[in-house]
Design a protein around this motif. Structure first.
Motif, PDB file in Angstrom:
ATOM      1  N   ASN A 165       2.339   1.619  -3.574  1.00  0.00           N
ATOM      2  CA  ASN A 165       1.189   2.205  -4.322  1.00  0.00           C
ATOM      3  C   ASN A 165       0.976   3.465  -4.194  1.00  0.00           C
ATOM      4  O   ASN A 165       0.532   4.289  -5.173  1.00  0.00           O
ATOM      5  CB  ASN A 165      -0.048   1.249  -3.947  1.00  0.00           C
ATOM      6  CG  ASN A 165      -1.265   1.571  -5.022  1.00  0.00           C
ATOM      7  OD1 ASN A 165      -1.040   1.459  -6.243  1.00  0.00           O
ATOM      8  ND2 ASN A 165      -2.505   1.898  -4.565  1.00  0.00           N
ATOM      9  N   ASP A 166       0.951   4.084  -2.944  1.00  0.00           N
ATOM     10  CA  ASP A 166       0.641   5.478  -2.859  1.00  0.00           C
ATOM     11  C   ASP A 166       1.933   6.232  -3.458  1.00  0.00           C
ATOM     12  O   ASP A 166       1.877   7.461  -3.869  1.00  0.00           O
ATOM     13  CB  ASP A 166       0.608   5.928  -1.263  1.00  0.00           C
ATOM     14  CG  ASP A 166      -0.512   5.207  -0.723  1.00  0.00           C
ATOM     15  OD1 ASP A 166      -1.517   5.024  -1.327  1.00  0.00           O
ATOM     16  OD2 ASP A 166      -0.517   5.055   0.538  1.00  0.00           O
ATOM     17  N   GLU A 170      -1.201  11.603  -9.262  1.00  0.00           N
ATOM     18  CA  GLU A 170      -2.467  11.886  -9.382  1.00  0.00           C
ATOM     19  C   GLU A 170      -3.074  12.703  -8.303  1.00  0.00           C
ATOM     20  O   GLU A 170      -4.237  13.276  -8.785  1.00  0.00           O
ATOM     21  CB  GLU A 170      -3.294  10.467  -9.308  1.00  0.00           C
ATOM     22  CG  GLU A 170      -3.012   9.708 -10.586  1.00  0.00           C
ATOM     23  CD  GLU A 170      -3.717   8.135 -10.451  1.00  0.00           C
ATOM     24  OE1 GLU A 170      -4.410   7.905  -9.606  1.00  0.00           O
ATOM     25  OE2 GLU A 170      -3.324   7.285 -11.528  1.00  0.00           O
ATOM     26  N   THR A 223      -7.101   1.825 -17.843  1.00  0.00           N
ATOM     27  CA  THR A 223      -6.494   1.304 -16.701  1.00  0.00           C
ATOM     28  C   THR A 223      -5.337   0.301 -16.938  1.00  0.00           C
ATOM     29  O   THR A 223      -5.200  -0.244 -17.699  1.00  0.00           O
ATOM     30  CB  THR A 223      -7.476   0.470 -15.878  1.00  0.00           C
ATOM     31  OG1 THR A 223      -8.219  -0.631 -16.476  1.00  0.00           O
ATOM     32  CG2 THR A 223      -8.941   1.668 -15.672  1.00  0.00           C
ATOM     33  N   THR A 279      -2.205  -2.027 -14.540  1.00  0.00           N
ATOM     34  CA  THR A 279      -1.592  -2.664 -13.315  1.00  0.00           C
ATOM     35  C   THR A 279      -0.062  -2.323 -13.264  1.00  0.00           C
ATOM     36  O   THR A 279       0.645  -2.569 -14.188  1.00  0.00           O
ATOM     37  CB  THR A 279      -1.742  -3.917 -13.507  1.00  0.00           C
ATOM     38  OG1 THR A 279      -3.192  -4.442 -13.334  1.00  0.00           O
ATOM     39  CG2 THR A 279      -1.261  -4.655 -11.929  1.00  0.00           C
ATOM     40  N   ILE A 280       0.341  -1.748 -12.258  1.00  0.00           N
ATOM     41  CA  ILE A 280       1.833  -1.259 -12.016  1.00  0.00           C
ATOM     42  C   ILE A 280       2.603  -2.471 -11.341  1.00  0.00           C
ATOM     43  O   ILE A 280       2.214  -2.902 -10.063  1.00  0.00           O
ATOM     44  CB  ILE A 280       1.726   0.087 -11.335  1.00  0.00           C
ATOM     45  CG1 ILE A 280       1.191   1.141 -12.129  1.00  0.00           C
ATOM     46  CG2 ILE A 280       3.417   0.322 -10.977  1.00  0.00           C
ATOM     47  CD1 ILE A 280       1.583   1.442 -13.453  1.00  0.00           C
ATOM     48  N   TYR A 339       0.750  -1.292   0.093  1.00  0.00           N
ATOM     49  CA  TYR A 339       0.153  -0.052   0.021  1.00  0.00           C
ATOM     50  C   TYR A 339       1.000   1.342  -0.076  1.00  0.00           C
ATOM     51  O   TYR A 339       0.507   2.060  -0.669  1.00  0.00           O
ATOM     52  CB  TYR A 339      -1.023   0.177   1.085  1.00  0.00           C
ATOM     53  CG  TYR A 339      -1.737  -1.187   1.302  1.00  0.00           C
ATOM     54  CD1 TYR A 339      -3.194  -1.245   0.331  1.00  0.00           C
ATOM     55  CD2 TYR A 339      -1.672  -2.208   2.241  1.00  0.00           C
ATOM     56  CE1 TYR A 339      -3.804  -2.326   0.540  1.00  0.00           C
ATOM     57  CE2 TYR A 339      -2.544  -3.283   2.126  1.00  0.00           C
ATOM     58  CZ  TYR A 339      -3.757  -3.428   1.216  1.00  0.00           C
ATOM     59  OH  TYR A 339      -4.409  -4.375   1.245  1.00  0.00           O
ATOM     60  N   TYR A 348       3.683   5.487  -5.986  1.00  0.00           N
ATOM     61  CA  TYR A 348       3.454   5.536  -7.666  1.00  0.00           C
ATOM     62  C   TYR A 348       2.407   6.334  -7.950  1.00  0.00           C
ATOM     63  O   TYR A 348       2.270   6.923  -9.053  1.00  0.00           O
ATOM     64  CB  TYR A 348       3.323   4.224  -7.842  1.00  0.00           C
ATOM     65  CG  TYR A 348       4.330   3.112  -8.304  1.00  0.00           C
ATOM     66  CD1 TYR A 348       5.590   3.794  -8.186  1.00  0.00           C
ATOM     67  CD2 TYR A 348       4.212   1.708  -8.214  1.00  0.00           C
ATOM     68  CE1 TYR A 348       6.777   2.781  -8.338  1.00  0.00           C
ATOM     69  CE2 TYR A 348       5.250   0.893  -8.092  1.00  0.00           C
ATOM     70  CZ  TYR A 348       6.651   1.496  -8.377  1.00  0.00           C
ATOM     71  OH  TYR A 348       7.724   0.744  -8.403  1.00  0.00           O
ATOM     72  N   ALA A 349       1.520   6.800  -7.309  1.00  0.00           N
ATOM     73  CA  ALA A 349       0.031   7.398  -7.553  1.00  0.00           C
ATOM     74  C   ALA A 349       0.339   8.679  -6.989  1.00  0.00           C
ATOM     75  O   ALA A 349      -0.769   9.568  -6.988  1.00  0.00           O
ATOM     76  CB  ALA A 349      -0.938   6.687  -7.069  1.00  0.00           C
ATOM     77  N   TRP A 350       1.318   9.271  -6.709  1.00  0.00           N
ATOM     78  CA  TRP A 350       1.502  10.589  -6.150  1.00  0.00           C
ATOM     79  C   TRP A 350       1.083  11.589  -7.127  1.00  0.00           C
ATOM     80  O   TRP A 350       0.690  12.784  -6.683  1.00  0.00           O
ATOM     81  CB  TRP A 350       2.930  10.861  -5.537  1.00  0.00           C
ATOM     82  CG  TRP A 350       3.912  11.012  -7.011  1.00  0.00           C
ATOM     83  CD1 TRP A 350       4.620   9.768  -7.157  1.00  0.00           C
ATOM     84  CD2 TRP A 350       4.413  12.155  -7.488  1.00  0.00           C
ATOM     85  NE1 TRP A 350       5.584  10.245  -8.033  1.00  0.00           N
ATOM     86  CE2 TRP A 350       5.286  11.622  -8.308  1.00  0.00           C
ATOM     87  CE3 TRP A 350       3.875  13.481  -7.341  1.00  0.00           C
ATOM     88  CZ2 TRP A 350       5.920  12.435  -9.118  1.00  0.00           C
ATOM     89  CZ3 TRP A 350       4.774  14.316  -8.236  1.00  0.00           C
ATOM     90  CH2 TRP A 350       5.597  13.867  -9.180  1.00  0.00           C
ATOM     91  N   ASN A 392      -2.553  16.572  -9.590  1.00  0.00           N
ATOM     92  CA  ASN A 392      -2.974  16.674 -10.993  1.00  0.00           C
ATOM     93  C   ASN A 392      -4.414  17.455 -11.093  1.00  0.00           C
ATOM     94  O   ASN A 392      -5.507  16.442 -10.957  1.00  0.00           O
ATOM     95  CB  ASN A 392      -2.933  15.474 -11.919  1.00  0.00           C
ATOM     96  CG  ASN A 392      -3.323  15.541 -13.250  1.00  0.00           C
ATOM     97  OD1 ASN A 392      -3.402  17.013 -13.640  1.00  0.00           O
ATOM     98  ND2 ASN A 392      -3.526  14.714 -14.188  1.00  0.00           N
ATOM     99  N   SER A 426       4.354  -0.980 -16.242  1.00  0.00           N
ATOM    100  CA  SER A 426       2.822  -0.776 -16.557  1.00  0.00           C
ATOM    101  C   SER A 426       2.299  -2.136 -17.457  1.00  0.00           C
ATOM    102  O   SER A 426       2.841  -2.218 -18.453  1.00  0.00           O
ATOM    103  CB  SER A 426       2.452   0.499 -17.251  1.00  0.00           C
ATOM    104  OG  SER A 426       1.021   0.469 -17.470  1.00  0.00           O
TER     105      SER A 426
END
Length: 236
Positions: free
Chosen positions: A66-67, A73, A152, A154-155, A63, A69-71, A76, A174
């Motif tokens: 994942n956070d 978003e 969509t 998956t990373i 988790y 990698y998604a920073w 943005n 990806s």
């Protein structure tokens, strides 16, 4: 005599295996534009082997990663906009035969995307799925919109180093939908067909067996060669 015959057959089999292996390695270096096969040949010659990293036992690590990698978003806030094609623009229209041919050529070892649909489904049922996918692709091209569900991914984190010291030591890979990979391949093939037959030798985009590594290598080669010519002229 039986032992002597067995040793002779074994020696002959070893020679044939070595000859076959040598020919296979030489075949990897025949095409200078195929960097992927060249790297395979270099790894085979140097006996390069990657070590499998040990997974982190902490369940919360996934988790946190994942956070990380998604920073992008989170910050943005730019609204999505698109350019609506005019009536004079010729919209690309894919044929069912092209879609069927592309689905039949799906790599059987390709990793599945977020939908977890195996690649064998697209390959074995290409004729049955081509009609539906052709309509989806043509509607997306005519409206200039790609549905969000099809974008969509998956990373999957891959280690760049043998030891991990920070999150930047992971390389995010990806995994997109196989259907979108086929769609991209069809569009890129059409773009390539519209390009002139004679391209600049330094053109790497939309060219088969070319990547950013080729661009970097060519740029460094030109810079170092030019620097060597300057030194030679200075000496003379």
């Amino acid at each position: 005599m039986a032992l002597k015959t067995a040793r002779a057959k074994l020696s002959q089999a070893i020679k044939e295996a070595k000859s076959t292996h040598t020919q296979r390695i030489h075949g990897l270096f025949q095409d200078s534009g195929d960097s992927w096969h060249m790297w395979q040949g270099i790894q085979a010659i140097t006996n390069y082997k990657t070590t499998s990293p040990v997974c982190d036992s902490d369940a919360s690590f996934q988790y946190v990663l994942n956070d990380f990698y998604a920073w992008f978003e989170v910050q943005n806030n730019v609204a999505v906009w698109k350019i609506i094609p005019t009536s004079n623009d010729q919209v690309l229209c894919l044929s069912m035969a092209d879609v069927t041919r592309t689905l039949c050529r799906v790599n059987p070892w390709m990793s599945a995307g977020p939908d977890n649909i195996p690649d064998r489904v697209f390959r074995e049922w290409a004729e049955q799925l081509a009609d539906v996918f052709t309509d989806i692709f043509n509607i997306s091209l005519s409206s200039a919109v790609v549905p969000t569900c099809l974008k969509t991914t998956t990373i999957v984190p891959m280690l760049k180093k043998s030891t991990v010291s920070c999150f930047n030591d992971y390389r995010p890979v990806s995994l997109t939908l196989i259907m979108m990979k086929c769609f991209k391949r069809l569009v890129m093939r059409h773009i390539k067909s519209q390009l002139p037959p004679s391209l600049d030798p330094l053109q790497f985009a939309y060219c088969p067996n070319h990547s950013t590594d080729d661009t970097i290598t060519t740029t460094l080669h030109l810079a170092i060669t030019h620097q060597g010519h300057i030194r030679m002229n200075a000496v003379h």
